[in-house]
Motif scaffolding. Sequence first.
Motif, mmCIF file in Angstrom:
data_model
loop_
_atom_site.group_PDB
_atom_site.id
_atom_site.type_symbol
_atom_site.label_atom_id
_atom_site.label_comp_id
_atom_site.label_asym_id
_atom_site.label_seq_id
_atom_site.Cartn_x
_atom_site.Cartn_y
_atom_site.Cartn_z
ATOM 1 N N ALA A 36 15.853 16.556 0.402
ATOM 2 C CA ALA A 36 15.052 17.631 0.147
ATOM 3 C C ALA A 36 13.854 17.409 0.789
ATOM 4 N N ALA A 37 13.155 16.109 0.913
ATOM 5 C CA ALA A 37 11.969 15.935 1.245
ATOM 6 C C ALA A 37 11.856 16.182 2.833
ATOM 7 N N ALA A 38 12.899 15.778 3.526
ATOM 8 C CA ALA A 38 12.957 16.050 5.200
ATOM 9 C C ALA A 38 13.411 17.651 5.391
ATOM 10 N N ASP A 39 13.861 18.224 4.633
ATOM 11 C CA ASP A 39 14.259 19.815 4.927
ATOM 12 C C ASP A 39 12.980 20.706 4.374
ATOM 13 N N SER A 40 11.961 19.976 3.653
ATOM 14 C CA SER A 40 10.968 21.013 3.357
ATOM 15 C C SER A 40 10.223 21.675 4.429
ATOM 16 N N SER A 41 9.821 22.672 4.562
ATOM 17 C CA SER A 41 9.309 23.541 5.439
ATOM 18 C C SER A 41 7.948 22.865 5.626
ATOM 19 N N LEU A 42 7.219 22.363 4.617
ATOM 20 C CA LEU A 42 5.974 21.333 4.826
ATOM 21 C C LEU A 42 6.244 20.427 5.694
ATOM 22 N N VAL A 43 7.080 19.636 5.719
ATOM 23 C CA VAL A 43 7.568 18.416 6.650
ATOM 24 C C VAL A 43 7.967 19.085 7.860
ATOM 25 N N ARG A 44 8.931 19.953 8.175
ATOM 26 C CA ARG A 44 9.189 20.417 9.263
ATOM 27 C C ARG A 44 8.191 21.237 10.154
ATOM 28 N N GLU A 45 7.660 22.135 9.442
ATOM 29 C CA GLU A 45 6.614 22.803 10.281
ATOM 30 C C GLU A 45 5.255 22.059 10.646
ATOM 31 N N ARG A 46 4.820 21.104 9.728
ATOM 32 C CA ARG A 46 3.570 20.541 9.807
ATOM 33 C C ARG A 46 3.680 19.033 9.801
ATOM 34 N N GLY A 47 4.619 18.482 9.050
ATOM 35 C CA GLY A 47 4.605 16.955 9.196
ATOM 36 C C GLY A 47 5.455 16.150 9.752
ATOM 37 N N SER A 48 6.099 15.054 9.305
ATOM 38 C CA SER A 48 6.867 14.096 9.823
ATOM 39 C C SER A 48 8.039 13.522 8.928
ATOM 40 N N ARG A 49 9.032 13.369 9.381
ATOM 41 C CA ARG A 49 9.983 12.573 8.469
ATOM 42 C C ARG A 49 9.686 11.038 8.424
ATOM 43 N N ASP A 50 8.767 10.613 9.338
ATOM 44 C CA ASP A 50 8.406 9.224 9.751
ATOM 45 C C ASP A 50 6.995 8.831 9.238
ATOM 46 N N GLN A 51 7.284 7.832 7.969
ATOM 47 C CA GLN A 51 5.843 7.643 7.366
ATOM 48 C C GLN A 51 5.346 6.140 7.606
ATOM 49 N N PHE A 52 4.488 5.962 8.261
ATOM 50 C CA PHE A 52 4.059 4.562 8.593
ATOM 51 C C PHE A 52 2.743 4.113 7.780
ATOM 52 N N LEU A 53 2.566 3.007 7.260
ATOM 53 C CA LEU A 53 1.309 2.616 6.589
ATOM 54 C C LEU A 53 1.264 1.102 6.980
ATOM 55 N N VAL A 54 -0.012 0.662 7.164
ATOM 56 C CA VAL A 54 -0.414 -0.691 7.288
ATOM 57 C C VAL A 54 -1.783 -0.881 6.788
ATOM 58 N N GLY A 55 -1.828 -2.025 6.125
ATOM 59 C CA GLY A 55 -3.181 -2.438 5.400
ATOM 60 C C GLY A 55 -3.403 -3.749 5.094
ATOM 61 N N VAL A 56 -4.753 -4.022 4.495
ATOM 62 C CA VAL A 56 -5.042 -5.518 3.982
ATOM 63 C C VAL A 56 -5.360 -5.411 2.584
ATOM 64 N N THR A 57 -5.252 -6.354 1.800
ATOM 65 C CA THR A 57 -5.968 -6.614 0.427
ATOM 66 C C THR A 57 -6.675 -7.808 0.300
ATOM 67 N N ALA A 58 -7.288 -7.837 -0.726
ATOM 68 C CA ALA A 58 -8.030 -8.998 -1.274
ATOM 69 C C ALA A 58 -8.267 -8.780 -2.961
ATOM 70 N N THR A 59 -8.054 -9.772 -3.604
ATOM 71 C CA THR A 59 -8.167 -9.981 -5.212
ATOM 72 C C THR A 59 -8.770 -11.152 -5.438
ATOM 73 N N TYR A 60 -9.380 -10.994 -6.722
ATOM 74 C CA TYR A 60 -9.955 -12.282 -7.232
ATOM 75 C C TYR A 60 -9.657 -12.457 -8.789
ATOM 76 N N ARG A 61 -9.193 -13.626 -8.995
ATOM 77 C CA ARG A 61 -8.574 -13.642 -10.395
ATOM 78 C C ARG A 61 -9.699 -14.338 -11.427
ATOM 79 N N PHE A 62 -9.653 -13.636 -12.567
ATOM 80 C CA PHE A 62 -10.775 -14.186 -13.506
ATOM 81 C C PHE A 62 -9.707 -14.304 -14.841
ATOM 82 N N ASP A 63 -9.782 -15.630 -15.352
ATOM 83 C CA ASP A 63 -9.036 -16.183 -16.371
ATOM 84 C C ASP A 63 -9.918 -16.137 -17.719
ATOM 85 N N PHE A 64 -9.156 -15.695 -18.638
ATOM 86 C CA PHE A 64 -10.083 -15.552 -20.031
ATOM 87 C C PHE A 64 -8.866 -15.750 -21.211
#
Length: 268
Positions: A237-265
């Motif tokens: 149903a996502a791929a068949d949507s007119s939003l995806v077919r007419e303006r979007g793409s079935r292929d979804q890519f994502l790349v990123g970086v993260t950083a977290t700091y831990r506090f103990d209590f």
Amino acid sequence: MRIHVVFLASQAFLLAAGAVAAEEGRYPWSGDWYLKIGATGFLGPEYEGSSKRMLQAAPLVSLGKAGSAVRFSSRNDNMSYALLDQGHFRAGAVGKLIFERDEDDSSDLDGLDRPKFGGEVGGFAEVYPTDWMRLRAEIRQGIRSHHGVVADVAADAFADLGDTVRISAGPRLTAASSDYFDAYYGVNAAESAASGLGTYDPGGGIHSAGLGAEINWMATEKLETGVYAEYRRLMGAAADSSLVRERGSRDQFLVGVTATYRFDFTLP
């Protein structure tokens, strides 16, 4: 760069903390805790189903009980609290925050209804069939943003390269009910007239399938950094949507970086 407020937590349901109150004379919240605070920056679709990508950023907040039997966690895990924890098997409550989607996210969405700020709540279960693999499933009911049901299934193989570096990768699969697809992919007659998209009345079924990978590095005892990449192929149903077919793409890519700091209590 657009800032999206997204909270990712592995064990954040304090209201479900009765499971840790077994010790006589202690409150449910008593004991040692950790709080991880950080951020992620990523290049990803402007909206789910978009063919255009943009730089985005999000804060990361994770709260948990020290000494948990969690052996592996993924950035895709939604905030959860284990009510049953046997080491190799965990199950409990899970939740996800969902933020409003509108034409400010992309001009592709002009004329479409705006899914509101809300969330999803439900349950999760995960199992370790081996010491190097975790299988996890979540089922969540939408609240306010949509009224559908969403299910995520993932398998992750992981390995430690020394004491500070961990790599992981595995397949992902998402399915949803028709109410979810209607909120994010449906186009009724009024929306069609306002947006120029063809009308579309979706059913339920498979949403997407894909692969994800992460590399995490413990820079210090409390500072953790990482890089990740993910590919998803919209289906059904996502791929068949007119939003995806007419303006979007079935292929979804994502790349990123993260950083977290831990506090103990400790809470009395």
